[in-house]
Design an enzyme around this catalytic site. Structure first.
Site, PDB file in Angstrom:
ATOM      1  N   SER A 245       5.261 -30.478 -19.998  1.00 50.36           N
ATOM      2  CA  SER A 245       6.461 -30.520 -19.173  1.00 50.36           C
ATOM      3  C   SER A 245       7.097 -31.913 -19.247  1.00 50.36           C
ATOM      4  O   SER A 245       6.437 -32.894 -19.596  1.00 50.36           O
ATOM      5  CB  SER A 245       6.081 -30.214 -17.728  1.00 50.36           C
ATOM      6  OG  SER A 245       5.102 -31.144 -17.311  1.00 50.36           O
ATOM      7  N   ILE A 248       5.225 -34.573 -17.074  1.00 56.86           N
ATOM      8  CA  ILE A 248       4.025 -35.179 -17.682  1.00 56.86           C
ATOM      9  C   ILE A 248       4.438 -36.079 -18.858  1.00 56.86           C
ATOM     10  O   ILE A 248       3.924 -37.183 -19.032  1.00 56.86           O
ATOM     11  CB  ILE A 248       3.048 -34.076 -18.173  1.00 56.86           C
ATOM     12  CG1 ILE A 248       2.480 -33.290 -16.989  1.00 56.86           C
ATOM     13  CG2 ILE A 248       1.923 -34.657 -19.020  1.00 56.86           C
ATOM     14  CD1 ILE A 248       1.618 -34.081 -16.038  1.00 56.86           C
ATOM     15  N   GLY A 249       5.393 -35.596 -19.638  1.00 55.97           N
ATOM     16  CA  GLY A 249       5.846 -36.364 -20.806  1.00 55.97           C
ATOM     17  C   GLY A 249       6.396 -37.721 -20.412  1.00 55.97           C
ATOM     18  O   GLY A 249       6.146 -38.725 -21.081  1.00 55.97           O
ATOM     19  N   GLU A 266       7.012 -33.890 -26.926  1.00 56.74           N
ATOM     20  CA  GLU A 266       7.543 -32.539 -27.172  1.00 56.74           C
ATOM     21  C   GLU A 266       7.549 -31.833 -25.827  1.00 56.74           C
ATOM     22  O   GLU A 266       6.548 -31.238 -25.423  1.00 56.74           O
ATOM     23  CB  GLU A 266       6.649 -31.792 -28.166  1.00 56.74           C
ATOM     24  CG  GLU A 266       6.528 -32.456 -29.530  1.00 56.74           C
ATOM     25  CD  GLU A 266       7.718 -32.178 -30.440  1.00 56.74           C
ATOM     26  OE1 GLU A 266       8.568 -31.329 -30.089  1.00 56.74           O
ATOM     27  OE2 GLU A 266       7.796 -32.824 -31.501  1.00 56.74           O
ATOM     28  N   CYS A 300       8.466 -23.038 -25.354  1.00 56.49           N
ATOM     29  CA  CYS A 300       9.378 -24.164 -25.095  1.00 56.49           C
ATOM     30  C   CYS A 300      10.760 -23.818 -25.625  1.00 56.49           C
ATOM     31  O   CYS A 300      11.765 -24.317 -25.132  1.00 56.49           O
ATOM     32  CB  CYS A 300       8.843 -25.429 -25.747  1.00 56.49           C
ATOM     33  SG  CYS A 300       8.394 -25.184 -27.459  1.00 56.49           S
TER      34      CYS A 300
HETATM   35  P1  NAD Z   1       1.864 -29.533 -18.451  1.00 56.41           P
HETATM   36  O1  NAD Z   1       2.853 -30.646 -18.461  1.00 56.41           O
HETATM   37  O2  NAD Z   1       1.402 -29.015 -17.155  1.00 56.41           O
HETATM   38  O3  NAD Z   1       0.544 -29.981 -19.259  1.00 56.41           O
HETATM   39  C1  NAD Z   1       0.616 -30.452 -20.576  1.00 56.41           C
HETATM   40  C2  NAD Z   1      -0.663 -31.197 -20.923  1.00 56.41           C
HETATM   41  O4  NAD Z   1      -0.688 -32.424 -20.194  1.00 56.41           O
HETATM   42  C3  NAD Z   1      -1.952 -30.453 -20.564  1.00 56.41           C
HETATM   43  O5  NAD Z   1      -2.926 -30.664 -21.562  1.00 56.41           O
HETATM   44  C4  NAD Z   1      -2.372 -31.137 -19.276  1.00 56.41           C
HETATM   45  O6  NAD Z   1      -3.756 -31.041 -19.044  1.00 56.41           O
HETATM   46  C5  NAD Z   1      -1.975 -32.564 -19.596  1.00 56.41           C
HETATM   47  N1  NAD Z   1      -1.882 -33.458 -18.438  1.00 56.41           N
HETATM   48  C6  NAD Z   1      -1.582 -33.132 -17.162  1.00 56.41           C
HETATM   49  N2  NAD Z   1      -1.628 -34.240 -16.392  1.00 56.41           N
HETATM   50  C7  NAD Z   1      -1.957 -35.273 -17.195  1.00 56.41           C
HETATM   51  C8  NAD Z   1      -2.160 -36.667 -16.998  1.00 56.41           C
HETATM   52  N3  NAD Z   1      -2.008 -37.227 -15.813  1.00 56.41           N
HETATM   53  N4  NAD Z   1      -2.490 -37.431 -18.068  1.00 56.41           N
HETATM   54  C9  NAD Z   1      -2.626 -36.871 -19.303  1.00 56.41           C
HETATM   55  N5  NAD Z   1      -2.433 -35.561 -19.543  1.00 56.41           N
HETATM   56  C10 NAD Z   1      -2.116 -34.778 -18.511  1.00 56.41           C
HETATM   57  O7  NAD Z   1       2.504 -28.370 -19.352  1.00 56.41           O
HETATM   58  P2  NAD Z   1       2.024 -26.874 -19.545  1.00 56.41           P
HETATM   59  O8  NAD Z   1       2.291 -26.111 -18.289  1.00 56.41           O
HETATM   60  O9  NAD Z   1       0.664 -26.834 -20.136  1.00 56.41           O
HETATM   61  O10 NAD Z   1       3.063 -26.389 -20.681  1.00 56.41           O
HETATM   62  C11 NAD Z   1       4.359 -25.939 -20.433  1.00 56.41           C
HETATM   63  C12 NAD Z   1       5.381 -27.015 -20.710  1.00 56.41           C
HETATM   64  O11 NAD Z   1       5.221 -27.521 -22.032  1.00 56.41           O
HETATM   65  C13 NAD Z   1       6.810 -26.480 -20.655  1.00 56.41           C
HETATM   66  O12 NAD Z   1       7.623 -27.426 -20.029  1.00 56.41           O
HETATM   67  C14 NAD Z   1       7.181 -26.323 -22.123  1.00 56.41           C
HETATM   68  O13 NAD Z   1       8.570 -26.351 -22.373  1.00 56.41           O
HETATM   69  C15 NAD Z   1       6.479 -27.489 -22.719  1.00 56.41           C
HETATM   70  N6  NAD Z   1       6.254 -27.296 -24.141  1.00 56.41           N
HETATM   71  C16 NAD Z   1       7.033 -28.017 -24.999  1.00 56.41           C
HETATM   72  C17 NAD Z   1       6.886 -27.813 -26.372  1.00 56.41           C
HETATM   73  C18 NAD Z   1       7.743 -28.581 -27.340  1.00 56.41           C
HETATM   74  O14 NAD Z   1       7.372 -28.613 -28.498  1.00 56.41           O
HETATM   75  N7  NAD Z   1       8.852 -29.163 -26.939  1.00 56.41           N
HETATM   76  C19 NAD Z   1       5.942 -26.907 -26.852  1.00 56.41           C
HETATM   77  C20 NAD Z   1       5.162 -26.202 -25.945  1.00 56.41           C
HETATM   78  C21 NAD Z   1       5.334 -26.405 -24.580  1.00 56.41           C
END
Ligand code: NAD
Length: 509
Positions: A245, A248-249, A266, A300
């Site tokens: 998300s 997080i990014g 991403e 995504c």
């Molecule tokens: P998320 O942001 O909840 O988690 C993503 C990752 O971050 C997971 O591995 C999670 O464990 C990790 N994370 C969480 N907190 C963290 C921290 N404090 N430090 C380090 N890592 C941490 O996302 P999600 O629900 O797993 O996935 C859905 C999201 O991902 C959507 O927003 C989607 O659009 C996006 N996504 C983007 C792409 C792309 O290529 N642009 C591809 C797939 C998914």
């Protein structure tokens, strides 16, 4: 019907309780918390995974550092040969791994297989790339001098992956990083740890057969309290590739940026399709429906907004209504080949679905179809009439809710299209060459991916994948994305007998 799940788990080496940390062929005896992998299909626990503790993480990191010293010296085509064998191992395991993706993440079996195919494709791509890590040569302004650019391995690449592509995201990063001479530490989403374990079990034999040092391919299943800030702040990890998300990014990019490390971000999308007056609706409707309901709206690149010319608005709406009604009859167990839409990942996602629909109603929008929570994590794909500027439309809701709106002129359509914080994938359906070219020109779509007469989702691995604005700016997979995984060096070589300084400077003494 159990769809042969137990046999699949057995073939993939998944036990009732598993270790969550590996440096390639060695599975650690972990001492961290235990994660239960819960299937979104029926809420049952598929298996448990013992997580890393801080000491496990440290050991993996040190092993990776040592492995890098060996791996970076191996000729790139030889590294490519190992990736070729990994691709073949994935080919052999495709059915099983596809089924596990479906079971643990909830996407339909065909999409699970498609995801594994993406892994195979990136392996093939990376094998070719291993012989094409090209630099440049430049003409020097000084006599008897030669200049060139070359690319060297970078070091440890951290891969943080999202739940919705539990295996492909790792492969997109890891296979390129590996041929570039980097070593990889993968932290998968805690919602889908078994997929990660299975990948490591699949590649184990290849690593053993080729004497690949422990520490080239590493996996660490861990809570973010154990592997969160300490991982992204770790100076020993020069590149972090994060898929997830935007929230997080941003955190990852800030922390890595603060130490001037590199990030591939991403992140979330808010992808739209413009439906121009000349759109071929027979082609467009399946593209829209796949984009909006496929993977239960959890890609995504899922189609979230449809910007429709007023002259075809009613026609598109009627056809969509017809399609959505048919889709409702095909919601179910994703392992059943007749199913088109599986569950969303968990109860949190069901709440996101309810919230999005409630917000649309509150803002004065109209729900055209859907708005129904079925049992467990199953929801009916929904589409509604909205205005683009509403906050709920501006946000990415990672569920199958599609927003539709009208436009009059192409300028207005492009404005609406770009007027969101995210910039991942986009499309236009038109038979008009001027409209198509304008959409992909400098004044058109502001997204990293802009398509003509295909939908927003289902990218091929040959192209660079990623998006602009709050999508993070990262690029991975094909094209020249490999360069991010390497450090660039410019060399000047003097093969003459004088030492002329650049810019004609004289410095005699
Ligand atoms: P998320 O942001 O909840 O988690 C993503 C990752 O971050 C997971 O591995 C999670 O464990 C990790 N994370 C969480 N907190 C963290 C921290 N404090 N430090 C380090 N890592 C941490 O996302 P999600 O629900 O797993 O996935 C859905 C999201 O991902 C959507 O927003 C989607 O659009 C996006 N996504 C983007 C792409 C792309 O290529 N642009 C591809 C797939 C998914």
């Amino acid at each position: 019907k159990d769809f042969g799940v137990q046999e699949t788990l057995k073939r993939l080496g998944i036990e009732p309780i598993n270790q969550g940390v590996s440096t390639g062929t060695h599975w650690f005896d972990c001492n961290g918390a235990v994660t239960e992998s819960v299937s979104p299909i029926d809420g049952s626990v598929i298996a448990k995974v013992k997580n890393a503790n801080a000491a496990d993480y440290e050991e993996v990191l040190e092993t990776a550092q040592e492995a890098f010293k060996v791996w970076r010296k191996m000729p790139a085509p030889k590294r490519g040969e190992i990736v070729r064998q990994i691709g073949n191992a994935l080919r052999d395991a495709k059915d099983d791994l596809g089924k596990l993706v479906s079971l643990e993440m909830g996407k339909i079996y065909q999409e699970g297989l498609g995801e594994v195919q993406e892994m195979i494709d990136i392996c093939d791509f990376a094998v070719g790339q291993s012989r094409m890590l090209y630099g440049f040569t430049m003409h020097s302004e000084r006599p008897d001098h030669k200049m060139m650019d070359q690319y060297h391995p970078l070091g440890i690449v951290g891969v943080i992956s999202a739940f919705n592509f539990p295996v492909a995201v790792w492969a997109w990063n890891a296979m390129l990083a590996a041929v570039c001479g980097d070593v990889i530490i993968w932290k998968p989403s805690s919602k889908v740890p078994l997929c990660a374990l299975a990948c490591h079990n699949i590649i184990q034999k290849v690593l053993k057969d080729n004497d690949v040092p422990e520490g080239v391919f590493n996996l660490v299943v861990a809570k973010s309290s154990v592997m969160g800030d300490n991982f992204i702040e770790d100076k020993r990890v020069p590149l972090i590739s994060v898929t997830g998300s935007t929230a997080i990014g941003k955190r990852v990019a800030e922390k890595v940026g603060a130490r001037l490390g590199r990030t591939i971000a991403e992140l979330g999308g808010n992808n739209a399709i413009i439906m121009a007056p000349s759109a071929d609706l027979d082609m467009a409707i399946p593209g829209i429906v796949f984009g909006s309901v496929g993977t239960a709206g959890q890609r995504c690149t899922s189609t979230r907004r449809l910007i429709i010319h007023e002259s075809i608005y009613e026609d598109v709406k009627t056809r969509l209504l017809h399609a959505y009604k048919q889709v409702e009859g095909k919601i179910g167990n994703p392992l059943d080949e007749k199913t088109l839409v599986g569950p969303v990942i968990d109860n949190g996602a069901v709440e996101v679905y309810k919230h999005a629909i409630a917000e649309v109603k509150k803002a004065g929008g109209k729900i055209v179809y859907g708005d129904k929570v079925l049992d467990g994590n199953f929801v009916v794909p929904t589409f509604c009439e909205v205005e683009n500027h509403w906050q709920i439309v501006q946000d990415e809701s990672f569920v199958p809710v599609l927003y539709i709106m009208k436009y009059k002129t192409l300028d207005e359509a492009i404005h609406l299209h770009n007027d969101v914080p995210q910039g991942l994938s986009s499309s236009i359906f038109t038979m008009n060459m001027r409209e198509a070219q304008t959409f992909i020109s400098a004044i058109g779509s502001d997204c990293g991916i802009a398509n003509v007469n295909i939908g927003t989702s289902g990218a091929e691995i040959g192209g660079a994948f990623g998006g602009e604005k709050e999508t993070g700016g990262g690029r991975e997979s094909g094209s020249d994305s490999w360069k991010t995984y390497m450090r660039r060096q410019t060399n000047t070589i003097n093969y003459g007998i004088d030492l002329p300084l650049a810019q004609g400077i004289k410095f005699d003494f």
